[in-house]
Design an enzyme around this catalytic site. Sequence first.
Site, PDB file in Angstrom:
ATOM      1  N   GLU A  46      28.424  57.862 -25.503  1.00 43.23           N
ATOM      2  CA  GLU A  46      27.801  59.053 -24.912  1.00 43.23           C
ATOM      3  C   GLU A  46      26.698  58.619 -23.958  1.00 43.23           C
ATOM      4  OE1 GLU A  46      26.098  61.004 -28.276  1.00 43.23           O
ATOM      5  OE2 GLU A  46      28.036  61.286 -29.242  1.00 43.23           O
ATOM      6  N   LYS A 101      23.016  58.456 -22.657  1.00 42.88           N
ATOM      7  CA  LYS A 101      21.732  58.663 -23.329  1.00 42.88           C
ATOM      8  C   LYS A 101      20.881  59.513 -22.392  1.00 42.88           C
ATOM      9  CE  LYS A 101      18.097  56.163 -25.784  1.00 42.88           C
ATOM     10  NZ  LYS A 101      16.938  56.721 -25.086  1.00 42.88           N
ATOM     11  N   ASP A 144      18.038  61.583 -20.725  1.00 40.73           N
ATOM     12  CA  ASP A 144      16.611  61.314 -20.744  1.00 40.73           C
ATOM     13  C   ASP A 144      15.847  62.631 -20.820  1.00 40.73           C
ATOM     14  OD1 ASP A 144      14.719  59.449 -20.879  1.00 40.73           O
ATOM     15  OD2 ASP A 144      14.727  58.911 -18.747  1.00 40.73           O
ATOM     16  N   TYR A 157      23.869  66.223 -29.792  1.00 38.36           N
ATOM     17  CA  TYR A 157      24.525  64.930 -29.979  1.00 38.36           C
ATOM     18  C   TYR A 157      24.730  64.529 -31.447  1.00 38.36           C
ATOM     19  CZ  TYR A 157      19.632  63.336 -30.092  1.00 38.36           C
ATOM     20  OH  TYR A 157      18.314  63.188 -30.384  1.00 38.36           O
ATOM     21  N   LYS A 163      21.052  50.047 -22.718  1.00 38.32           N
ATOM     22  CA  LYS A 163      20.238  50.610 -21.636  1.00 38.32           C
ATOM     23  C   LYS A 163      20.704  50.174 -20.240  1.00 38.32           C
ATOM     24  CE  LYS A 163      16.737  52.612 -22.524  1.00 38.32           C
ATOM     25  NZ  LYS A 163      15.499  52.456 -23.280  1.00 38.32           N
ATOM     26  N   CYS A 186      -7.035  58.190  15.637  1.00 38.40           N
ATOM     27  CA  CYS A 186      -5.676  58.632  15.281  1.00 38.40           C
ATOM     28  C   CYS A 186      -4.655  57.651  15.862  1.00 38.40           C
ATOM     29  CB  CYS A 186      -5.436  60.033  15.837  1.00 38.40           C
ATOM     30  SG  CYS A 186      -3.725  60.545  15.720  1.00 38.40           S
ATOM     31  N   CYS A 223      -2.746  59.698  18.905  1.00 41.20           N
ATOM     32  CA  CYS A 223      -3.389  60.168  20.136  1.00 41.20           C
ATOM     33  C   CYS A 223      -4.762  59.539  20.365  1.00 41.20           C
ATOM     34  CB  CYS A 223      -3.500  61.688  20.119  1.00 41.20           C
ATOM     35  SG  CYS A 223      -4.715  62.274  18.923  1.00 41.20           S
ATOM     36  N   CYS A 249      -7.005  63.918  11.891  1.00 39.58           N
ATOM     37  CA  CYS A 249      -7.165  63.737  13.328  1.00 39.58           C
ATOM     38  C   CYS A 249      -7.782  65.028  13.852  1.00 39.58           C
ATOM     39  CB  CYS A 249      -5.787  63.498  13.949  1.00 39.58           C
ATOM     40  SG  CYS A 249      -5.739  63.763  15.720  1.00 39.58           S
ATOM     41  N   CYS A 260      -2.791  67.008  19.269  1.00 39.01           N
ATOM     42  CA  CYS A 260      -2.164  65.714  18.969  1.00 39.01           C
ATOM     43  C   CYS A 260      -0.645  65.882  18.925  1.00 39.01           C
ATOM     44  CB  CYS A 260      -2.689  65.207  17.621  1.00 39.01           C
ATOM     45  SG  CYS A 260      -1.853  63.743  17.013  1.00 39.01           S
TER      46      CYS A 260
HETATM   47  S1  IVH Z   1      21.720  59.618 -31.337  1.00 43.42           S
HETATM   48  C1  IVH Z   1      20.304  58.188 -35.331  1.00 43.42           C
HETATM   49  N1  IVH Z   1      22.722  60.311 -29.006  1.00 43.42           N
HETATM   50  O1  IVH Z   1      17.520  58.799 -27.675  1.00 43.42           O
HETATM   51  C2  IVH Z   1      20.733  58.402 -33.957  1.00 43.42           C
HETATM   52  N2  IVH Z   1      20.383  59.983 -29.178  1.00 43.42           N
HETATM   53  O2  IVH Z   1      15.964  56.359 -28.943  1.00 43.42           O
HETATM   54  C3  IVH Z   1      19.899  59.406 -33.294  1.00 43.42           C
HETATM   55  N3  IVH Z   1      19.160  60.431 -27.092  1.00 43.42           N
HETATM   56  O3  IVH Z   1      15.347  60.235 -29.949  1.00 43.42           O
HETATM   57  C4  IVH Z   1      20.055  59.484 -31.844  1.00 43.42           C
HETATM   58  N4  IVH Z   1      20.915  60.987 -25.890  1.00 43.42           N
HETATM   59  O4  IVH Z   1      16.423  61.825 -28.361  1.00 43.42           O
HETATM   60  C5  IVH Z   1      21.617  59.997 -29.696  1.00 43.42           C
HETATM   61  N5  IVH Z   1      23.742  60.958 -27.027  1.00 43.42           N
HETATM   62  C6  IVH Z   1      22.637  60.656 -27.722  1.00 43.42           C
HETATM   63  C7  IVH Z   1      21.362  60.676 -27.120  1.00 43.42           C
HETATM   64  C8  IVH Z   1      20.245  60.317 -27.893  1.00 43.42           C
HETATM   65  C9  IVH Z   1      19.597  60.832 -25.908  1.00 43.42           C
HETATM   66  C10 IVH Z   1      17.751  60.143 -27.457  1.00 43.42           C
HETATM   67  C11 IVH Z   1      17.317  60.827 -28.721  1.00 43.42           C
HETATM   68  C12 IVH Z   1      16.604  59.818 -29.540  1.00 43.42           C
HETATM   69  C13 IVH Z   1      16.502  58.640 -28.623  1.00 43.42           C
HETATM   70  C14 IVH Z   1      16.708  57.398 -29.417  1.00 43.42           C
END
Ligand code: IVH
Length: 688
Positions: A115, A117, A119, A226, A315, A409, A412, A427, A432
Amino acid sequence: MSDLDKVSQRIQQLRESINYHNRRYYVLDSPEISDAEYDQLMTELRRLEAEHPALVTLDSPTQRIGAPPVEAFGVVEHPQPLLGLANAFSYEELAAWHKRAGNLLGRHQFDLVCEPKTDGLAVALTYLEGLLVTGATRGDGYHGEDITQNVRAIRSIPLSLPKEAPPRFEVRGEVYLPKAGFRKLNEERAREGLPLLANPRNAAAGSVRQLDSSVTARRPLDIFIYALGWAEGKTMPDTHWETMQYLKSLGFKMNPDIAMCRSLDETKEYYQRWLESREDSPYEADGIVVKVNSIALQQELGNVAHEPRWAIAYKFPPIQGTTRLNDIGINVGRTGSLNPYAILEPVRVGGVVISQAALHNEEDIHRKDIRIGDWVVVQRAGEVIPEIVGPVVSRRTGHERVFSVPDRCPVCESEVIKPQGEAMHRCTNTACPSQALEKIKHFVGRGAMDVDGIGGKLCRALFKAGLIKDAADLYYLTREHLLSLERMADKSVSNLLNSIERSRNRPLARVLFALGIFHVGEQYAELLAETFDSIDDLARASEEDLLSLPSIGPKIAESIVAFFRQDGNRQIIEKLGRAGVRLKKDQTERTERANLPFVGLEFLLTGKLESLSRPEAEARIKARGGKAGSDVTRKTSYVVVGAEPGSKLLKAEKLGIKTLSEGEFLELLSEANQSHRDSEEGSSITGR
Ligand code: IVH
């Protein structure tokens, strides 16, 4: 059936229908009815509920906003802790995680789910008997903050669930701000002169952790669920994948980009695909999450410290880079401000080559101790223009130069001053050329005359070729003029002439904003257009006249008068008039006004509003045809009560005038939203 039963039945029907369409719109992204039809349903429901307050329930779609602000968030104990995730920063680290899990399980073949992640901000949502009862932040994993009112304001979070839902359970997900919403929010902030938000994550967290949930409601927040936290009273699926499908069937919003992977190799491909298309994704992700699919295997693996052994975050490389600051350049803005920017040795950051970055002003440069010749860390935060985080001091050679704004400036060569109390140098030459060009760019831009097809580049080309010296000259351009420019074909010339033609008829408020009067942003332009019927009327107004208007202070009044005193500006306006640009309200603008929802209503504001400045609030009232008064009288229809209200509240109570909380006021505004002609923000981000 009694009348009350009939009403109750109709209310039920409306709620079901609205919930269904909410889900089509916010969860499934495929609406079946128009916004207007949806609004009709909401209006009917609001009306019935107002007539029968006893029938209002907490899960009614009308109850998403309007709760009074809280002093501080309460604390929620998580029945099952919210864990974090271990990180892998390379494929080797991911493979090592997979191998360890395999060793513990005694098998190396098991399904994985990948999935993005997202933000944003982690939330836990608890449902009892099909109703959303608690929303909480992660906090320290064991105790979070009670943000129930705020999550209720997020439209893709269901307030009630179908009968098949478990009687007691908790889901977890990430609340986030899509990139487009983030960009819009920052554009609005820039227009209002507020500091920009660094990235979508901060913006989402800030929007959710608001003591007044009506602020949350006005941000285009979304959620991806999630995980299932815990569930009681019903057997849950055996795998993570099926759990996600099950939650989806209950009405929760899932990330559409999740995928089943049969092997570690497949997760590698998934990661690569994401990395390549990261820029195109409508939301920000800082990596992928790889999870063991089988719940039985997850349990066998268990947790170590605060992290599960069955999942890991892989990451993406950071969107930061290091490069040389070759020089600091200066742009001269529309108002003559000298805006420094970094000229960088080109560097690839997160797939994009960066050669320039924003530097706000001299003080900021000195505060960060950035010197010309430094190695600097540059960062792309979400969608914002790249910025410099700071210098790498250890790489200094001693040849770096401290920057200072020149006293002439750069365009000019006129004298540069730094007005007291301002961060920017300016300026002093109003003629200008750089200012002139920036003014034209502003004039044709969004929210102003909105001349389609003319951007900064074309403005510059026309200006350089001497075809335009000010904005009014645009209306005197001929086909021949435009064809004389490089790379201008017949077709595009026709399009351009058409869009210039169309812009002659913009409403008065737009023209006022387009003129670029110092301190007069969109809100004030709207306010002025409410009071004055034409530019001539405004030009005749004295400082005193202007100061008598609510929310116009001395700075703005002075700037307006000074603007009209300048010959150059008067000539431009005269030229615009001769070219047939509409400089007054027309008949339709007046008749349209007669139909606006607040016509005949007078509002009085007292105390401080959390989500709107006073001029914004007044502009919104006026944009809907209402009046904003300066004292409570018998004519006052509503008194809007903010924090620490003054004596006006007492007076209103004495006279028996209806008071509105900020939430009620916002609700009334959004009900009376007339999105088309509204150039104000807020209404547009509130959406439906
Ligand atoms: S699973 C025990 N799935 O990432 C597993 N986390 O550092 C719990 N996050 O605090 C997390 N997308 O807020 C999971 N598809 C995803 C996610 C996700 C974002 C965030 C989540 C968590 C942090 C973990």
